[in-house]
Design a protein around this motif. Structure first.
Motif, PDB file in Angstrom:
ATOM      1  N   LEU A  18     -24.455 -28.804  -7.957  1.00 51.05           N
ATOM      2  CA  LEU A  18     -24.372 -27.169  -8.669  1.00 51.05           C
ATOM      3  C   LEU A  18     -22.957 -27.490  -7.790  1.00 51.05           C
ATOM      4  CD1 LEU A  18     -27.161 -24.858  -8.512  1.00 51.05           C
ATOM      5  CD2 LEU A  18     -25.857 -26.088 -10.466  1.00 51.05           C
ATOM      6  N   ARG A  19     -22.395 -26.427  -9.042  1.00 46.78           N
ATOM      7  CA  ARG A  19     -20.661 -26.262  -8.388  1.00 46.78           C
ATOM      8  C   ARG A  19     -20.362 -24.739  -8.493  1.00 46.78           C
ATOM      9  NH1 ARG A  19     -14.394 -27.356 -11.175  1.00 46.78           N
ATOM     10  NH2 ARG A  19     -12.751 -26.982  -9.130  1.00 46.78           N
ATOM     11  N   LEU A  20     -20.449 -23.992  -7.024  1.00 46.86           N
ATOM     12  CA  LEU A  20     -19.906 -23.293  -7.194  1.00 46.86           C
ATOM     13  C   LEU A  20     -18.188 -22.240  -7.321  1.00 46.86           C
ATOM     14  CD1 LEU A  20     -22.354 -21.402  -4.761  1.00 46.86           C
ATOM     15  CD2 LEU A  20     -23.035 -21.811  -6.844  1.00 46.86           C
ATOM     16  N   SER A  21     -17.977 -21.410  -8.498  1.00 49.76           N
ATOM     17  CA  SER A  21     -17.071 -20.986  -8.298  1.00 49.76           C
ATOM     18  C   SER A  21     -16.882 -19.285  -7.828  1.00 49.76           C
ATOM     19  CB  SER A  21     -16.304 -21.026  -9.793  1.00 49.76           C
ATOM     20  OG  SER A  21     -16.172 -21.970 -10.069  1.00 49.76           O
ATOM     21  N   CYS A  22     -15.593 -18.604  -7.462  1.00 53.96           N
ATOM     22  CA  CYS A  22     -15.507 -17.905  -6.831  1.00 53.96           C
ATOM     23  C   CYS A  22     -14.319 -17.170  -7.204  1.00 53.96           C
ATOM     24  CB  CYS A  22     -15.573 -17.301  -5.130  1.00 53.96           C
ATOM     25  SG  CYS A  22     -14.772 -16.011  -4.585  1.00 53.96           S
ATOM     26  N   THR A  56      -7.799 -26.009   6.183  1.00 56.23           N
ATOM     27  CA  THR A  56      -8.327 -26.620   7.835  1.00 56.23           C
ATOM     28  C   THR A  56     -10.078 -25.895   6.962  1.00 56.23           C
ATOM     29  OG1 THR A  56      -7.209 -26.436   9.255  1.00 56.23           O
ATOM     30  CG2 THR A  56      -9.309 -26.617   9.750  1.00 56.23           C
ATOM     31  N   THR A  57     -10.774 -27.068   6.983  1.00 49.02           N
ATOM     32  CA  THR A  57     -11.865 -26.719   6.760  1.00 49.02           C
ATOM     33  C   THR A  57     -13.322 -26.794   7.628  1.00 49.02           C
ATOM     34  OG1 THR A  57     -12.213 -28.507   5.913  1.00 49.02           O
ATOM     35  CG2 THR A  57     -11.177 -27.968   3.933  1.00 49.02           C
ATOM     36  N   ASN A  58     -14.034 -26.274   6.795  1.00 49.90           N
ATOM     37  CA  ASN A  58     -14.930 -25.607   8.243  1.00 49.90           C
ATOM     38  C   ASN A  58     -16.579 -26.235   7.520  1.00 49.90           C
ATOM     39  OD1 ASN A  58     -15.935 -25.911  10.811  1.00 49.90           O
ATOM     40  ND2 ASN A  58     -16.348 -23.873  10.251  1.00 49.90           N
ATOM     41  N   TYR A  59     -17.127 -26.690   8.117  1.00 53.44           N
ATOM     42  CA  TYR A  59     -19.072 -27.211   7.560  1.00 53.44           C
ATOM     43  C   TYR A  59     -20.462 -26.574   8.054  1.00 53.44           C
ATOM     44  CZ  TYR A  59     -16.260 -28.846   3.635  1.00 53.44           C
ATOM     45  OH  TYR A  59     -15.529 -29.327   2.682  1.00 53.44           O
ATOM     46  N   THR A  68     -19.071 -30.070   0.073  1.00 52.86           N
ATOM     47  CA  THR A  68     -17.164 -29.876  -0.674  1.00 52.86           C
ATOM     48  C   THR A  68     -16.545 -28.215  -1.252  1.00 52.86           C
ATOM     49  OG1 THR A  68     -17.204 -32.222  -0.771  1.00 52.86           O
ATOM     50  CG2 THR A  68     -15.212 -30.949  -1.119  1.00 52.86           C
ATOM     51  N   ILE A  69     -15.789 -27.566   0.026  1.00 49.98           N
ATOM     52  CA  ILE A  69     -14.758 -26.989  -0.214  1.00 49.98           C
ATOM     53  C   ILE A  69     -13.483 -26.999  -1.146  1.00 49.98           C
ATOM     54  CG2 ILE A  69     -14.298 -26.063   2.517  1.00 49.98           C
ATOM     55  CD1 ILE A  69     -14.988 -23.330   1.581  1.00 49.98           C
ATOM     56  N   SER A  70     -12.931 -26.578  -1.731  1.00 48.40           N
ATOM     57  CA  SER A  70     -12.145 -26.356  -2.236  1.00 48.40           C
ATOM     58  C   SER A  70     -11.416 -25.021  -2.729  1.00 48.40           C
ATOM     59  CB  SER A  70     -11.891 -27.725  -3.132  1.00 48.40           C
ATOM     60  OG  SER A  70     -12.524 -27.430  -4.556  1.00 48.40           O
ATOM     61  N   ARG A  71      -9.777 -25.364  -3.033  1.00 43.77           N
ATOM     62  CA  ARG A  71      -8.915 -24.173  -3.735  1.00 43.77           C
ATOM     63  C   ARG A  71      -8.250 -24.201  -3.844  1.00 43.77           C
ATOM     64  NH1 ARG A  71      -7.823 -20.710   2.366  1.00 43.77           N
ATOM     65  NH2 ARG A  71      -5.799 -19.433   0.722  1.00 43.77           N
ATOM     66  N   LYS A  75      -4.973 -20.363  -8.393  1.00 47.22           N
ATOM     67  CA  LYS A  75      -5.594 -19.501  -9.961  1.00 47.22           C
ATOM     68  C   LYS A  75      -6.496 -18.293  -9.089  1.00 47.22           C
ATOM     69  CE  LYS A  75      -5.754 -22.983 -12.966  1.00 47.22           C
ATOM     70  NZ  LYS A  75      -7.270 -24.263 -12.992  1.00 47.22           N
ATOM     71  N   ASN A  76      -5.925 -18.769  -7.753  1.00 49.59           N
ATOM     72  CA  ASN A  76      -6.736 -17.471  -6.359  1.00 49.59           C
ATOM     73  C   ASN A  76      -8.274 -17.471  -6.486  1.00 49.59           C
ATOM     74  OD1 ASN A  76      -4.789 -16.376  -4.168  1.00 49.59           O
ATOM     75  ND2 ASN A  76      -5.104 -14.559  -5.860  1.00 49.59           N
ATOM     76  N   THR A  77      -8.787 -18.430  -6.540  1.00 52.84           N
ATOM     77  CA  THR A  77      -9.958 -19.350  -6.886  1.00 52.84           C
ATOM     78  C   THR A  77     -10.536 -20.054  -5.992  1.00 52.84           C
ATOM     79  OG1 THR A  77      -9.953 -19.163  -8.933  1.00 52.84           O
ATOM     80  CG2 THR A  77     -11.455 -20.318  -8.113  1.00 52.84           C
ATOM     81  N   VAL A  78     -11.644 -20.378  -5.009  1.00 57.00           N
ATOM     82  CA  VAL A  78     -12.509 -21.191  -4.772  1.00 57.00           C
ATOM     83  C   VAL A  78     -13.652 -21.552  -4.753  1.00 57.00           C
ATOM     84  CG1 VAL A  78     -13.380 -19.170  -3.137  1.00 57.00           C
ATOM     85  CG2 VAL A  78     -12.931 -21.709  -1.325  1.00 57.00           C
ATOM     86  N   TYR A  79     -13.802 -23.103  -4.516  1.00 57.07           N
ATOM     87  CA  TYR A  79     -15.076 -23.559  -5.326  1.00 57.07           C
ATOM     88  C   TYR A  79     -15.757 -24.254  -4.369  1.00 57.07           C
ATOM     89  CZ  TYR A  79     -11.221 -24.212  -9.561  1.00 57.07           C
ATOM     90  OH  TYR A  79     -10.998 -23.201  -9.688  1.00 57.07           O
ATOM     91  N   LEU A  80     -17.546 -24.355  -4.501  1.00 57.91           N
ATOM     92  CA  LEU A  80     -18.422 -25.222  -3.369  1.00 57.91           C
ATOM     93  C   LEU A  80     -19.169 -26.271  -3.932  1.00 57.91           C
ATOM     94  CD1 LEU A  80     -18.935 -25.440  -0.701  1.00 57.91           C
ATOM     95  CD2 LEU A  80     -20.948 -23.771  -1.377  1.00 57.91           C
ATOM     96  N   GLN A  81     -18.447 -27.596  -4.124  1.00 54.22           N
ATOM     97  CA  GLN A  81     -19.509 -28.464  -4.572  1.00 54.22           C
ATOM     98  C   GLN A  81     -20.219 -28.637  -3.898  1.00 54.22           C
ATOM     99  OE1 GLN A  81     -18.443 -30.208  -7.612  1.00 54.22           O
ATOM    100  NE2 GLN A  81     -21.218 -31.161  -7.737  1.00 54.22           N
TER     101      GLN A  81
END
Length: 115
Positions: A18-22, A56-59, A68-71, A75-81
């Motif tokens: 799943l891919r979440l978007s914010c 910097t990413t942290n999990y 995987t988090i990306s931004r 677009k002021n958007t962050v994703y979580l794959q």
């Protein structure tokens, strides 16, 4: 007025993705941390992944190698794959935006992975 809206949750079989978007709208200082938290029934909310402007990413250990988090700052958007999902990933996932102006939470999106 800052608004934080998550999307992309749903029901997925074990091993699926799943891919979440914010999406963040409103006036917000650009130097911020974007993060995903989750809360399973009967458990405390926990950090899943975070991303700073460095970046910097942290999990969390439980999701390393699978999520995987990306931004997209434009677009002021962050994703979580989320890959290789497990039943223990079932939770409500929340997006947090941390800026000098304060913390902003979304309403959450449900992710369900049946056992």
């Amino acid at each position: 007025q800052v608004q934080v809206v998550e999307s992309g949750g749903g029901l997925v079989q074990p091993g699926g993705s799943l891919r979440l978007s914010c999406a963040v709208s409103g006036s917000i200082f650009p130097s911020n941390t974007m993060a995903w938290y989750r809360q399973a029934p009967g458990k405390q909310r926990e950090l899943v992944a975070s991303s700073t402007t460095t970046p910097t990413t942290n999990y969390a250990d439980s999701v390393k190698g699978r999520f995987t988090i990306s931004r997209d700052n434009s677009k002021n958007t962050v994703y979580l794959q989320m890959n290789s999902l497990k039943s223990e990933d079932t939770a409500v996932y929340y997006c947090l935006i941390r800026s000098v102006g304060g913390d902003y939470w979304g309403q959450g999106t449900q992710v369900t992975v049946p056992s």
